[in-house]
Design an enzyme around this catalytic site. Structure first.
Site, PDB file in Angstrom:
ATOM      1  N   CYS A   1       0.834  -1.201   0.000  1.00 15.69           N
ATOM      2  CA  CYS A   1       0.000   0.000   0.000  1.00 15.69           C
ATOM      3  C   CYS A   1       0.873   1.257   0.000  1.00 15.69           C
ATOM      4  O   CYS A   1       1.783   1.393   0.820  1.00 15.69           O
ATOM      5  CB  CYS A   1      -0.917  -0.001   1.218  1.00 15.69           C
ATOM      6  SG  CYS A   1      -2.069   1.384   1.249  1.00 15.69           S
TER       7      CYS A   1
ATOM      8  N   ARG B   1     -13.297   0.192  -5.721  1.00 16.67           N
ATOM      9  CA  ARG B   1     -12.747   0.374  -4.377  1.00 16.67           C
ATOM     10  C   ARG B   1     -12.168   1.774  -4.207  1.00 16.67           C
ATOM     11  O   ARG B   1     -12.252   2.378  -3.148  1.00 16.67           O
ATOM     12  CB  ARG B   1     -11.659  -0.667  -4.109  1.00 16.67           C
ATOM     13  CG  ARG B   1     -11.105  -0.639  -2.682  1.00 16.67           C
ATOM     14  CD  ARG B   1     -10.061  -1.729  -2.528  1.00 16.67           C
ATOM     15  NE  ARG B   1      -9.731  -1.975  -1.129  1.00 16.67           N
ATOM     16  CZ  ARG B   1      -8.656  -1.510  -0.516  1.00 16.67           C
ATOM     17  NH1 ARG B   1      -7.832  -0.713  -1.150  1.00 16.67           N
ATOM     18  NH2 ARG B   1      -8.411  -1.824   0.732  1.00 16.67           N
TER      19      ARG B   1
END
Length: 502
Positions: free
Chosen positions: A319, A418
């Site tokens: 991430c 998302r």
């Protein structure tokens, strides 16, 4: 003027646990690692849903498919099947998990007496197992005429056009049991008759289902196996804030036991709307929300109806949300802040909302720290991506075996829903995840058992035999950079391959 928090943003590596008195009750075999996974009135009722180990697999293409879900449920945890795929395909994964271990299994591998060996072989490859029911109409509930197993034919010595009726084991030679037979009774018949499968038939001779010897043996070898009331494996599903009105009903129909809204930043009106719609239409279905990193985010999502809260922004190994957007918080600080908010909410309402720590786990001891700081269970991506059971390819890179691993915010995932910003089109303007490799680590169970053993040993050193007791007793100390160096092997010439990695 911007608000500046006085506390530093800290990671798990900046903390250590200080041991408590270890007593006779604090041995690894006495430690209970079960955890609630949906909110409940603590002290007045039991949670509707719990897991037997405090681990769930991440809502990621490179981690959580039906194979991972089956392997993790067998060990006591639960997977959240990724939502960045068509609804029908996600539902098929859910169905595959629910069918895999169902006690009395509805047959999904069916042929007629007129079917050919070629068709039997084709279905075997498609379904992944070797027992076919031979029914009058080739359906799962047709009149049972016999069974075909891998012992009934040899592909190298038979023509592909050979009819099933020529090599099947006919009904007259099978041991069957009537509809209404309990799973325990069925297993007793299997053992007494020395057969590998037992067909269950109704009064008209139609197939109801099959009970397999291997399912009993597998369950005995995996006592923490996570099963529902029908003895089916439990499985979760990820959802998003755009197509939930179509996706959620389909997932529930497919058999999903719990849902989780998947977002890098869950403190949004979009999650509030999704939660309220789900709770209005499916009030009995547990649904988690997140991710958040502070009290404000926790309070907002709980008020909207969330059953558990997921903590963490930017701490995952793939991430790059913090790098790209400059938002987030060190995972240790986030867990401590949200746990404090959860405890305050419990004191006011009596409702206990479980917390899921998502991201920031580099070493096994970080798992234990997350639990000590207030998390009830952990969502793991990189950890599970390394195993045979993850859906990605195993490759050789620089002379070593690796598995592919990519983030849901990467271009490869194409997970527009998302990372939609709420505007028209829902396009993803930049990446929040990377495409990478992780070292291959073999079978899930082998490494998982080691990780759980470490957690139990640490809890025993802290005088605790349950996660709740651990959270109440845990004492933490902030460590300096030099203290971190001291904690590992140092000032020695270490032998190669002398330590077994995770």
């Amino acid at each position: 003027m911007a608000t500046i928090f006085s506390e530093e943003s800290r990671t798990f590596s900046e903390y250590l646990l200080v041991p408590n008195l270890t007593t006779e009750a604090n041995t690894p075999d006495m430690v209970d690692l079960s955890a609630p996974i949906c909110k409940y009135m603590k002290g007045k009722e039991e949670p509707k849903l719990h897991i037997n180990i405090p681990m769930v697999s991440a809502v990621m293409q490179s981690v959580s498919d039906s194979g991972m879900a089956i392997a993790l449920a067998r060990s006591g945890g639960i997977s959240f099947i990724f939502q960045s795929q068509p609804i029908a395909e996600q539902c098929e994964m859910i169905k595959k998990v629910k069918k895999h271990k169902a006690g009395i299994v509805v047959s999904d591998y069916n042929v007629t007496p007129e079917s050919t060996l070629a068709r039997v072989v084709e279905l075997r490859a498609e379904k992944g197992h070797g027992t076919a029911a031979v029914t009058s109409d080739g359906t799962a509930n047709g009149k049972l005429l016999g069974l075909v197993t891998t012992r009934d034919y040899r592909v190298t010595r038979m023509s592909p056009d050979t009819k099933v009726k020529e090599f099947m084991t006919p009904i007259e030679k099978l041991i069957t049991a009537p509809e209404g037979t309990t799973l325990k009774e069925a297993n007793d018949i299997i053992w007494d008759s020395k057969v590998n499968q037992l067909p269950i038939v109704d009064d008209d001779g139609c197939l109801v289902g099959l009970v397999f010897r291997k399912d009993y043996e597998t369950h005995k070898a995996n006592p923490l196996e996570l099963l529902d009331d029908e003895k089916k494996m439990m499985v979760g599903a990820g959802i998003n804030t755009r197509d939930y009105q179509e996706r959620v009903p389909a997932l529930i129909e497919a058999g999903a036991d719990v849902l989780c809204l998947d977002s890098s930043d869950g403190f949004s009106v979009w999650q509030e709307k999704a939660l309220k719609w789900i709770k209005a239409n499916y009030p009995d279905t547990p649904v988690g929300a997140g991710n958040v990193v502070d009290k404000e985010g926790f309070d907002y999502l709980v008020a909207a109806g969330a059953d558990f809260i997921k903590i963490g922004i930017g701490g995952g190994s793939i991430c790059i949300t913090r790098e790209q957007k400059g938002i987030g918080c060190g995972q240790a600080s986030a867990v401590l802040a949200v746990a404090k908010a959860r405890d305050e909410y419990f004191e006011k309402t009596g409702m206990y909302v479980p917390l899921c720590s998502d991201g920031g786990i580099v070493h096994d001891y970080h798992m234990t720290l997350a639990l000590a700081m207030g998390a009830d269970f952990l969502m793991l991506g990189r950890y599970f991506a390394r195993f045979d059971e993850s859906p990605t390819r195993k490759l050789i890179v620089n002379g070593g075996y690796v598995k592919e691993y990519w983030g849901e915010g990467s271009n490869r995932a194409r997970n527009w829903q998302r990372y939609d910003d709420g505007g028209a089109g829902g396009k993803m303007a930049f990446e929040e995840g990377v495409d990478s490799y992780v070292p291959y680590a073999g079978k899930l169970k082998d490494s998982l058992d080691t990780s759980l053993a470490k957690i139990k040993a640490t809890m025993c050193s802290c005088g605790s035999s349950s996660i709740e007791e651990f959270q109440n007793k845990a004492r933490l100390v902030v460590v300096s950079s030099t203290s971190i160096v001291e904690g590992g092997a140092h000032d020695v010439i270490q032998k190669e391959n002398d330590r077994v990695g995770r």
